[in-house]
Design an enzyme around this catalytic site. Structure first.
Site, PDB file in Angstrom:
ATOM      1  N   GLU A 192     -24.432  57.897  28.416  1.00 28.03           N
ATOM      2  CA  GLU A 192     -23.463  57.613  27.370  1.00 28.03           C
ATOM      3  C   GLU A 192     -23.949  58.302  26.100  1.00 28.03           C
ATOM      4  OE1 GLU A 192     -23.036  53.211  27.689  1.00 28.03           O
ATOM      5  OE2 GLU A 192     -21.144  53.739  28.671  1.00 28.03           O
TER       6      GLU A 192
ATOM      7  N   CYS B  57     -30.960  45.832  26.673  1.00 30.57           N
ATOM      8  CA  CYS B  57     -31.366  46.411  27.953  1.00 30.57           C
ATOM      9  C   CYS B  57     -32.604  47.293  27.840  1.00 30.57           C
ATOM     10  CB  CYS B  57     -30.226  47.239  28.504  1.00 30.57           C
ATOM     11  SG  CYS B  57     -29.589  48.409  27.285  1.00 30.57           S
TER      12      CYS B  57
ATOM     13  N   ASN C 270     -24.094  41.623  25.593  1.00 31.50           N
ATOM     14  CA  ASN C 270     -25.032  41.698  24.464  1.00 31.50           C
ATOM     15  C   ASN C 270     -24.525  42.516  23.288  1.00 31.50           C
ATOM     16  OD1 ASN C 270     -25.282  43.970  26.076  1.00 31.50           O
ATOM     17  ND2 ASN C 270     -27.451  44.219  25.644  1.00 31.50           N
TER      18      ASN C 270
ATOM     19  N   GLU D 201     -25.063  51.851  33.545  1.00 30.18           N
ATOM     20  CA  GLU D 201     -26.012  51.523  32.467  1.00 30.18           C
ATOM     21  C   GLU D 201     -26.569  50.144  32.789  1.00 30.18           C
ATOM     22  OE1 GLU D 201     -27.050  53.349  30.113  1.00 30.18           O
ATOM     23  OE2 GLU D 201     -25.586  54.963  29.978  1.00 30.18           O
TER      24      GLU D 201
HETATM   25  P1  NAD Z   1     -23.851  41.268  34.601  1.00 27.57           P
HETATM   26  O1  NAD Z   1     -24.300  42.290  35.554  1.00 27.57           O
HETATM   27  O2  NAD Z   1     -23.920  39.854  34.987  1.00 27.57           O
HETATM   28  O3  NAD Z   1     -22.305  41.517  34.212  1.00 27.57           O
HETATM   29  C1  NAD Z   1     -21.877  42.745  33.659  1.00 27.57           C
HETATM   30  C2  NAD Z   1     -20.380  42.857  33.836  1.00 27.57           C
HETATM   31  O4  NAD Z   1     -20.076  43.053  35.206  1.00 27.57           O
HETATM   32  C3  NAD Z   1     -19.578  41.637  33.405  1.00 27.57           C
HETATM   33  O5  NAD Z   1     -18.404  42.072  32.749  1.00 27.57           O
HETATM   34  C4  NAD Z   1     -19.251  40.969  34.721  1.00 27.57           C
HETATM   35  O6  NAD Z   1     -18.077  40.177  34.685  1.00 27.57           O
HETATM   36  C5  NAD Z   1     -19.055  42.152  35.617  1.00 27.57           C
HETATM   37  N1  NAD Z   1     -19.223  41.906  37.046  1.00 27.57           N
HETATM   38  C6  NAD Z   1     -19.955  40.949  37.662  1.00 27.57           C
HETATM   39  N2  NAD Z   1     -19.877  41.078  39.009  1.00 27.57           N
HETATM   40  C7  NAD Z   1     -19.071  42.140  39.247  1.00 27.57           C
HETATM   41  C8  NAD Z   1     -18.605  42.781  40.433  1.00 27.57           C
HETATM   42  N3  NAD Z   1     -18.954  42.363  41.643  1.00 27.57           N
HETATM   43  N4  NAD Z   1     -17.797  43.855  40.300  1.00 27.57           N
HETATM   44  C9  NAD Z   1     -17.448  44.320  39.086  1.00 27.57           C
HETATM   45  N5  NAD Z   1     -17.852  43.747  37.922  1.00 27.57           N
HETATM   46  C10 NAD Z   1     -18.649  42.670  38.005  1.00 27.57           C
HETATM   47  O7  NAD Z   1     -24.642  41.578  33.266  1.00 27.57           O
HETATM   48  P2  NAD Z   1     -24.707  40.697  31.942  1.00 27.57           P
HETATM   49  O8  NAD Z   1     -25.479  39.475  32.251  1.00 27.57           O
HETATM   50  O9  NAD Z   1     -23.344  40.581  31.365  1.00 27.57           O
HETATM   51  O10 NAD Z   1     -25.539  41.643  30.980  1.00 27.57           O
HETATM   52  C11 NAD Z   1     -26.902  41.711  30.982  1.00 27.57           C
HETATM   53  C12 NAD Z   1     -27.373  42.888  31.804  1.00 27.57           C
HETATM   54  O11 NAD Z   1     -26.776  44.087  31.321  1.00 27.57           O
HETATM   55  C13 NAD Z   1     -28.870  43.118  31.706  1.00 27.57           C
HETATM   56  O12 NAD Z   1     -29.396  43.432  32.958  1.00 27.57           O
HETATM   57  C14 NAD Z   1     -28.980  44.313  30.778  1.00 27.57           C
HETATM   58  O13 NAD Z   1     -30.152  45.045  30.922  1.00 27.57           O
HETATM   59  C15 NAD Z   1     -27.766  45.081  31.132  1.00 27.57           C
HETATM   60  N6  NAD Z   1     -27.394  45.977  30.031  1.00 27.57           N
HETATM   61  C16 NAD Z   1     -27.593  47.321  30.192  1.00 27.57           C
HETATM   62  C17 NAD Z   1     -27.288  48.192  29.151  1.00 27.57           C
HETATM   63  C18 NAD Z   1     -27.504  49.676  29.288  1.00 27.57           C
HETATM   64  O14 NAD Z   1     -26.910  50.430  28.515  1.00 27.57           O
HETATM   65  N7  NAD Z   1     -28.311  50.154  30.209  1.00 27.57           N
HETATM   66  C19 NAD Z   1     -26.777  47.688  27.954  1.00 27.57           C
HETATM   67  C20 NAD Z   1     -26.579  46.311  27.843  1.00 27.57           C
HETATM   68  C21 NAD Z   1     -26.897  45.466  28.894  1.00 27.57           C
END
Ligand code: NAD
Length: 487
Positions: free
Chosen positions: A461, A287, A156, A253
């Protein structure tokens, strides 16, 4: 052979300060979600790329960590200037990669990344230990880097997330290997370019592309000392479990289902702005969005009327047009997921108070939706949707508002709108959330720590707090005389 896509980088990865390719890696296509056009073709990192990235990070970290903080800070601040100078180019690339409108990316993405590099660049020279007098003897502490940190990003805020992780890590003297989301691989490469140009020694910041398996390989790698993930709760569980195998510290996060509480003494127009931006900015893909809006019963109808009227005016369209306020979702898959939640909400009895807006013929667009008559048991009030879907619920008094707000496994953020000063602080103190806003929402200046509690994660962060998560304290006891012993 098909033509070169318009945003094709020189190669998929940046390792040891230079672009690297290994065409044996699984293909990754970056698709512009507004048009469906493939804008770049890359490859997921092979084990060889992962090994090289970690090895060169280890090598580079030793010298980088021995530089003075001022010298490291200078590199970060120069990189900040480079990002600022390239803001338009970076914003256009981010818009094509994510679908977020240029009206947002021009002010919120590379720009906030530059703020972060500048902030931690300034902080780098101030990182010191402590002198502890102990009578004759004394002790001191050294704040030392952790070593090689891995950053794993969500789609995002691609360049912002890369900067939020790289800047504090590098300021503390660590090296970082960053893996962007496979959906948005492009702008992290530009951060690597800027850091190299700013004087970061090769290997201090590398970017490797890949799917979850590459993230998992990095998280479990024995050459890695710390993992920082921005992603969903299910991914967070996997990464934390993998890192636990080697007892690596992690920053998580993760997702949220954050509440916004609107009391009947609030400035309703301002609260409506908070709820609208806190649900529809970036097409709801934030998020910390306040996706459960609790409104005190007496003002609920007036509030819903304002939401409906203002949502109807949102300009949806081509994200590259600066007049556009709401672009597509990041992908067709995300669009499908959001539409399924909307259908489920209607099936469970939520009442849609916003008519569908007219959308472009193609692209992953979703009309922003406000649902009234939402109850806490409904799926849309419990699960993170990550789309432009606002749930409006109500409450009778402060105690009920707090109880409803806290009745979730998430704890990322919360907002309170009220003109009663004492109530604002009283309520915030009772909310289970890592980041709270009073009469504002979703503002995340780099000076303020950001992060979650409960299942939304741990670690922080931004702000000085981030330093704690990218460094470790060594205590040194200094004996000033001969050691005494009774035996
Ligand atoms: P996601 O969890 O699908 O993927 C996040 C990252 O993790 C990607 O780079 C993905 O390739 C990697 N990943 C996936 N499986 C993994 C594994 N087993 N081991 C290591 N890495 C792995 O999330 P998304 O769909 O890309 O993003 C949306 C999510 O992120 C939402 O839940 C949102 O709330 C969260 N988010 C949180 C914050 C925050 O600061 N708290 C900020 C932005 C987004």
């Amino acid at each position: 052979m098909s033509a070169t896509p318009p945003c094709q980088p020189p190669a998929s990865h940046v390792v040891d300060g230079a672009y690297r390719e290994d065409a044996d890696g699984a293909p990754i296509e970056s698709v512009d979600p507004a048009t469906g056009e493939t804008i770049a073709r890359l490859h997921s990192a092979t084990p060889r790329i992962v090994e090289d990235a970690v090895a060169c990070a280890r090598r580079a970290q030793a010298d980088w960590g021995n530089l003075s903080g001022a010298a490291r800070g200078r590199v970060l601040r120069r990189a900040a200037d480079l990002l600022r100078g390239r803001n338009r180019e970076l914003s256009e690339l981010e818009t094509r990669d994510t679908g977020k409108p240029l009206s947002e990316t021009l002010v919120a993405d590379a720009a906030s990344g530059a703020d972060c590099l500048e902030y931690f660049g300034g902080l780098a020279a101030t990182l010191t230990g402590e002198h502890i007098p102990l009578g004759g003897d004394w002790a001191y502490t050294r704040r030392e880097p952790l070593g090689v940190c891995v950053g794993i990003g969500a789609w995002n805020y691609p360049i912002q997330i890369a900067c939020w992780k790289a800047a504090p890590a590098l300021a503390c003297g660590n090296a970082m290997v960053f893996k962007p989301s496979e959906l948005t691989p492009l702008t992290a490469l530009k951060l690597a370019e800027a850091l190299v140009e700013a004087g970061a020694p090769p290997g201090v910041f590398s970017v490797v592309q890949g799917y979850g398996d590459v993230g998992a390989a990095l998280a479990t790698h024995e050459g890695v000392d710390k993992v920082s993930l921005t992603g969903s709760v299910p991914t967070g569980r996997k990464v934390a479990a993998a890192a636990a195998g080697r007892l690596k510290p992690v920053t998580m996060e993760l997702g949220g289902k954050s509440p916004i509480l609107v009391f009947d003494d609030a400035d309703l127009e301002s609260a409506a702005t908070g709820a609208i931006l806190g649900n529809f900015y970036s097409a709801g893909q934030i998020c910390s969005n306040g996706t459960r809006v609790f409104v005190q019963k007496g003002v609920k109808d007036a509030f819903l009327a304002r939401l409906a009227e203002r949502t109807a005016r949102i300009r949806v369209g081509d994200p590259m047009d600066e007049a556009t306020q709401l672009g597509p979702m990041v992908s067709e898959a995300q669009r499908g997921k959001v539409l399924a939640y909307v259908a489920r909400a209607e099936a469970e009895g939520a009442r849609r108070v916003t008519p569908p807006l007219s959308l472009p013929d193609k692209g992953a667009y979703v009309s922003p939706v406000v649902f009234a008559d939402v109850t806490p048991e409904m799926t849309i009030a419990r699960e993170e949707i990550f789309g432009p879907v606002m749930s409006v619920l109500d409450f009778a008094d402060e105690d009920e508002a707090v109880a409803l707000a806290n009745a979730t496994p998430f704890g990322l953020a919360a907002g309170v709108f009220t003109n009663d000063l004492a109530r604002a602080h009283r309520v915030v103190a009772r909310l289970q959330a890592g980041t709270c806003w009073i009469n504002a929402y979703n503002l995340t200046p780099v000076e303020m720590p950001f992060g979650g509690v409960k299942q939304s994660g741990f670690g922080r962060e931004n702000g000085r707090a981030a330093i704690e998560h990218y460094s470790q304290v060594k205590s040194v006891y200094v004996g000033m005389g001969a050691q005494a012993s009774d035996y």
